[in-house]
Scaffold this motif. Sequence first.
Motif, mmCIF file in Angstrom:
data_model
loop_
_atom_site.group_PDB
_atom_site.id
_atom_site.type_symbol
_atom_site.label_atom_id
_atom_site.label_comp_id
_atom_site.label_asym_id
_atom_site.label_seq_id
_atom_site.Cartn_x
_atom_site.Cartn_y
_atom_site.Cartn_z
ATOM 1 N N GLY A 79 38.880 23.257 40.674
ATOM 2 C CA GLY A 79 39.658 24.135 41.561
ATOM 3 C C GLY A 79 39.591 25.504 41.442
ATOM 4 O O GLY A 79 38.586 26.264 40.806
ATOM 5 N N THR A 80 40.282 26.336 42.219
ATOM 6 C CA THR A 80 40.091 27.682 41.884
ATOM 7 C C THR A 80 40.677 28.250 40.773
ATOM 8 O O THR A 80 41.817 27.767 40.140
ATOM 9 N N LYS A 81 40.020 29.237 40.037
ATOM 10 C CA LYS A 81 40.498 29.636 38.814
ATOM 11 C C LYS A 81 40.847 31.148 38.987
ATOM 12 O O LYS A 81 40.193 31.900 39.702
ATOM 13 N N CYS A 82 41.872 31.661 38.236
ATOM 14 C CA CYS A 82 42.066 32.962 38.317
ATOM 15 C C CYS A 82 41.213 34.055 37.688
ATOM 16 O O CYS A 82 40.462 33.458 36.585
ATOM 17 N N THR A 83 40.779 34.881 38.227
ATOM 18 C CA THR A 83 39.754 36.003 37.768
ATOM 19 C C THR A 83 39.943 36.306 36.296
ATOM 20 O O THR A 83 39.195 36.487 35.466
ATOM 21 N N ALA A 84 41.102 36.774 36.301
ATOM 22 C CA ALA A 84 41.568 37.432 34.937
ATOM 23 C C ALA A 84 41.747 36.413 33.595
ATOM 24 O O ALA A 84 41.427 36.714 32.627
ATOM 25 N N CYS A 85 42.509 35.294 33.872
ATOM 26 C CA CYS A 85 42.847 34.531 32.881
ATOM 27 C C CYS A 85 41.850 33.195 32.827
ATOM 28 O O CYS A 85 42.043 32.558 31.697
ATOM 29 N N GLN A 86 41.078 33.024 33.770
ATOM 30 C CA GLN A 86 40.151 31.789 33.902
ATOM 31 C C GLN A 86 41.038 30.611 34.119
ATOM 32 O O GLN A 86 40.572 29.370 33.973
ATOM 33 N N THR A 103 49.499 25.110 45.699
ATOM 34 C CA THR A 103 50.957 25.587 46.100
ATOM 35 C C THR A 103 51.264 26.849 45.342
ATOM 36 O O THR A 103 52.282 27.502 46.014
ATOM 37 N N GLN A 104 50.338 27.367 44.531
ATOM 38 C CA GLN A 104 51.121 28.698 44.010
ATOM 39 C C GLN A 104 50.806 29.985 44.770
ATOM 40 O O GLN A 104 49.582 29.978 45.279
ATOM 41 N N VAL A 105 51.565 30.943 44.584
ATOM 42 C CA VAL A 105 51.248 32.144 45.504
ATOM 43 C C VAL A 105 50.254 33.016 44.585
ATOM 44 O O VAL A 105 50.086 32.969 43.341
ATOM 45 N N VAL A 106 49.156 33.606 45.271
ATOM 46 C CA VAL A 106 48.419 34.228 44.626
ATOM 47 C C VAL A 106 47.924 35.762 45.143
ATOM 48 O O VAL A 106 48.610 35.937 46.196
ATOM 49 N N ARG A 107 47.135 36.577 44.527
ATOM 50 C CA ARG A 107 46.749 37.718 44.962
ATOM 51 C C ARG A 107 45.407 37.927 45.124
ATOM 52 O O ARG A 107 44.707 37.266 44.146
ATOM 53 N N LYS A 108 44.802 38.266 45.860
ATOM 54 C CA LYS A 108 43.231 38.490 46.268
ATOM 55 C C LYS A 108 42.846 39.775 46.500
ATOM 56 O O LYS A 108 43.410 40.785 47.088
ATOM 57 N N ALA A 109 41.660 40.104 45.622
ATOM 58 C CA ALA A 109 40.839 41.390 45.848
ATOM 59 C C ALA A 109 39.662 41.213 46.315
ATOM 60 O O ALA A 109 38.909 40.581 45.175
ATOM 61 N N GLY A 124 50.092 46.837 48.600
ATOM 62 C CA GLY A 124 50.262 48.489 48.951
ATOM 63 C C GLY A 124 49.819 49.233 47.635
ATOM 64 O O GLY A 124 49.384 50.190 47.716
ATOM 65 N N ASP A 125 49.759 48.789 46.473
ATOM 66 C CA ASP A 125 49.308 49.681 45.468
ATOM 67 C C ASP A 125 47.713 50.091 45.444
ATOM 68 O O ASP A 125 47.222 49.003 45.773
ATOM 69 N N GLU A 126 47.422 51.188 45.112
ATOM 70 C CA GLU A 126 46.136 51.521 45.221
ATOM 71 C C GLU A 126 45.489 51.121 43.802
ATOM 72 O O GLU A 126 46.180 51.337 42.653
ATOM 73 N N PHE A 127 44.287 50.628 43.632
ATOM 74 C CA PHE A 127 43.821 50.184 42.219
ATOM 75 C C PHE A 127 42.011 50.401 42.376
ATOM 76 O O PHE A 127 41.560 50.310 43.649
ATOM 77 N N TYR A 128 41.549 50.317 41.374
ATOM 78 C CA TYR A 128 40.264 50.274 41.256
ATOM 79 C C TYR A 128 39.591 48.877 40.686
ATOM 80 O O TYR A 128 40.078 48.305 39.843
ATOM 81 N N LEU A 129 38.842 48.292 41.471
ATOM 82 C CA LEU A 129 38.369 46.884 41.308
ATOM 83 C C LEU A 129 37.058 47.147 40.627
ATOM 84 O O LEU A 129 35.981 47.441 41.330
ATOM 85 N N MET A 130 36.773 46.456 39.332
ATOM 86 C CA MET A 130 35.450 46.722 38.646
ATOM 87 C C MET A 130 34.616 45.557 38.822
ATOM 88 O O MET A 130 35.109 44.552 39.537
ATOM 89 N N GLU A 131 33.359 45.665 38.794
ATOM 90 C CA GLU A 131 32.375 44.541 38.919
ATOM 91 C C GLU A 131 32.662 43.346 38.569
ATOM 92 O O GLU A 131 32.595 42.133 39.172
ATOM 93 N N ASP A 132 33.361 43.063 37.672
ATOM 94 C CA ASP A 132 33.603 41.873 36.840
ATOM 95 C C ASP A 132 35.206 41.359 37.046
ATOM 96 O O ASP A 132 35.495 40.343 36.604
ATOM 97 N N GLY A 133 35.671 41.994 38.250
ATOM 98 C CA GLY A 133 37.017 41.620 38.797
ATOM 99 C C GLY A 133 38.102 42.101 37.944
ATOM 100 O O GLY A 133 39.577 42.010 38.140
#
Length: 98
Positions: A4-11, A17-23, A45-54
């Motif tokens: 299944g889909t895994k969270c980039t941060a915590c794996q 059914t869970q609400v997620v955020r995407k970048a 709406g928050d501004e952020f920098y996305l590094m290559e590794d997520g």
Amino acid sequence: RRFGTKCTACQQGIPPTQVVRKAQDFVYHLHCFACIICSRQLATGDEFYLMEDGRLVCKEDYETAKQNDDSEAGAKRPRTTITAKQLETLKNAYKNSP
């Protein structure tokens, strides 16, 4: 679970059914969508920098880090220039012992 889909941060897996955020192509749990420096949870709406590794860095921490890097850049030593005679000596030394 395994595919299944895994969270980039915590794996950890993310239930459908869970609400997620995407970048870009990265997917995060809501609580994992946070700055790696100050741990502040980022909202829509928050501004952020996305590094290559997520990994994510909020705009404030990114700008602070960038200013620190710019101030340290002046402390670098000047570039070394090699004269033609030095280059010839290096080439001869390499030819004798590569």
